[in-house]
Design a protein around this motif. Structure first.
Motif, PDB file in Angstrom:
ATOM      1  N   ARG A   1       0.840  -1.202   0.000  1.00  0.00           N
ATOM      2  CA  ARG A   1       0.000   0.000   0.000  1.00  0.00           C
ATOM      3  C   ARG A   1       0.869   1.244   0.000  1.00  0.00           C
ATOM      4  N   PRO A   2       0.425   2.266  -0.716  1.00  0.00           N
ATOM      5  CA  PRO A   2       1.236   3.487  -0.804  1.00  0.00           C
ATOM      6  C   PRO A   2       1.547   4.109   0.547  1.00  0.00           C
ATOM      7  N   ASP A   3       0.589   4.120   1.457  1.00  0.00           N
ATOM      8  CA  ASP A   3       0.838   4.756   2.748  1.00  0.00           C
ATOM      9  C   ASP A   3       1.877   3.990   3.550  1.00  0.00           C
ATOM     10  N   GLU A   4       1.980   2.691   3.333  1.00  0.00           N
ATOM     11  CA  GLU A   4       2.989   1.906   4.029  1.00  0.00           C
ATOM     12  C   GLU A   4       4.379   2.168   3.461  1.00  0.00           C
ATOM     13  N   LEU A   5       4.462   2.500   2.165  1.00  0.00           N
ATOM     14  CA  LEU A   5       5.746   2.840   1.557  1.00  0.00           C
ATOM     15  C   LEU A   5       6.320   4.105   2.150  1.00  0.00           C
ATOM     16  N   LEU A   6       5.444   4.996   2.587  1.00  0.00           N
ATOM     17  CA  LEU A   6       5.859   6.311   3.050  1.00  0.00           C
ATOM     18  C   LEU A   6       6.313   6.339   4.497  1.00  0.00           C
ATOM     19  N   GLY A   7       5.985   5.330   5.251  1.00  0.00           N
ATOM     20  CA  GLY A   7       6.264   5.379   6.674  1.00  0.00           C
ATOM     21  C   GLY A   7       5.043   5.887   7.417  1.00  0.00           C
ATOM     22  N   ASN A  22      -7.363   8.158   2.695  1.00  0.00           N
ATOM     23  CA  ASN A  22      -7.678   6.832   3.196  1.00  0.00           C
ATOM     24  C   ASN A  22      -7.508   5.861   2.026  1.00  0.00           C
ATOM     25  N   PHE A  23      -6.372   5.176   2.012  1.00  0.00           N
ATOM     26  CA  PHE A  23      -6.071   4.287   0.899  1.00  0.00           C
ATOM     27  C   PHE A  23      -6.988   3.070   0.851  1.00  0.00           C
ATOM     28  N   ASP A  24      -7.618   2.732   1.958  1.00  0.00           N
ATOM     29  CA  ASP A  24      -8.626   1.669   1.926  1.00  0.00           C
ATOM     30  C   ASP A  24      -9.814   2.114   1.080  1.00  0.00           C
ATOM     31  N   GLU A  25     -10.223   3.382   1.241  1.00  0.00           N
ATOM     32  CA  GLU A  25     -11.310   3.926   0.416  1.00  0.00           C
ATOM     33  C   GLU A  25     -10.879   4.013  -1.043  1.00  0.00           C
ATOM     34  N   ALA A  30      -9.603   1.949  -7.147  1.00  0.00           N
ATOM     35  CA  ALA A  30      -8.446   1.434  -7.882  1.00  0.00           C
ATOM     36  C   ALA A  30      -7.602   0.581  -6.944  1.00  0.00           C
ATOM     37  N   PRO A  31      -7.501  -0.716  -7.200  1.00  0.00           N
ATOM     38  CA  PRO A  31      -6.799  -1.589  -6.269  1.00  0.00           C
ATOM     39  C   PRO A  31      -5.268  -1.501  -6.306  1.00  0.00           C
ATOM     40  N   ALA A  34      -0.283   1.965  -9.022  1.00  0.00           N
ATOM     41  CA  ALA A  34      -0.090   2.758 -10.244  1.00  0.00           C
ATOM     42  C   ALA A  34      -1.367   3.511 -10.607  1.00  0.00           C
ATOM     43  N   THR A  35      -2.493   2.840 -10.537  1.00  0.00           N
ATOM     44  CA  THR A  35      -3.768   3.486 -10.862  1.00  0.00           C
ATOM     45  C   THR A  35      -4.144   4.491  -9.785  1.00  0.00           C
ATOM     46  N   GLN A  36      -3.918   4.156  -8.529  1.00  0.00           N
ATOM     47  CA  GLN A  36      -4.196   5.092  -7.438  1.00  0.00           C
ATOM     48  C   GLN A  36      -3.388   6.372  -7.620  1.00  0.00           C
ATOM     49  N   PHE A  37      -2.128   6.220  -7.979  1.00  0.00           N
ATOM     50  CA  PHE A  37      -1.265   7.381  -8.178  1.00  0.00           C
ATOM     51  C   PHE A  37      -1.797   8.267  -9.304  1.00  0.00           C
ATOM     52  N   LEU A  38      -2.222   7.667 -10.400  1.00  0.00           N
ATOM     53  CA  LEU A  38      -2.781   8.448 -11.512  1.00  0.00           C
ATOM     54  C   LEU A  38      -4.056   9.177 -11.094  1.00  0.00           C
ATOM     55  N   ILE A  39      -4.904   8.486 -10.346  1.00  0.00           N
ATOM     56  CA  ILE A  39      -6.138   9.112  -9.858  1.00  0.00           C
ATOM     57  C   ILE A  39      -5.815  10.295  -8.952  1.00  0.00           C
TER      58      ILE A  39
END
Length: 133
Positions: A1-7, A22-25, A30-31, A34-39
């Motif tokens: 998950r992106p938030d876990e990459l960040l610390g 909220n990355f769960d939302e 977008a699961p 890459a798609t989350q980042f584009l959104i």
């Protein structure tokens, strides 16, 4: 998950990244990262443009269209899991319905703070995506 990459925290605000987005939302839309980042990148562009429009309207005391823009920002913020941004936009909507420019201005300050936190998070996501951690 992106938030876990960040610390655990956002550098400037000491906010948890999950309090900003909220990355769960977002994963319901977008699961994959890459798609989350584009959104989020598209969301940021629209957020900036809408905020500029909103700011101009408030500065000109032209609040006729404020509710519509705030409502659009509210919905898109909820879609990406940006609850604090959504709450600030909802406050602007309520204040506009009451034609209370002072409350709109106060809510705009809250929105500005939320946008700053979101921008910091996006900077960290971009660095993480580019391997700069």
């Amino acid at each position: 998950r992106p938030d876990e990459l960040l610390g655990v925290t956002d550098i400037d605000t000491n906010e948890r990244s999950s309090d900003i987005i909220n990355f769960d939302e977002l994963s319901k839309v977008a699961p994959d990262f890459a798609t989350q980042f584009l959104i989020l990148h598209d969301f940021r562009a629209h957020l900036r443009a809408n905020f500029d429009d909103l700011t101009g309207m408030v500065e000109r005391n032209d609040i006729l269209n404020v509710e519509g823009i705030a409502h659009r920002m509210h919905g898109s913020s909820l879609m990406v899991g940006a609850k604090s941004l959504a709450l600030a936009c909802a406050s602007i909507e309520r204040a506009e319905r009451k034609k209370n420019i002072a409350r709109i201005t106060t809510a705009m300050l809250s929105l500005m703070d939320g946008i700053k936190q979101f921008e910091n998070l996006m900077s960290m996501l971009e660095a993480s995506k580019n391997g700069d951690k």
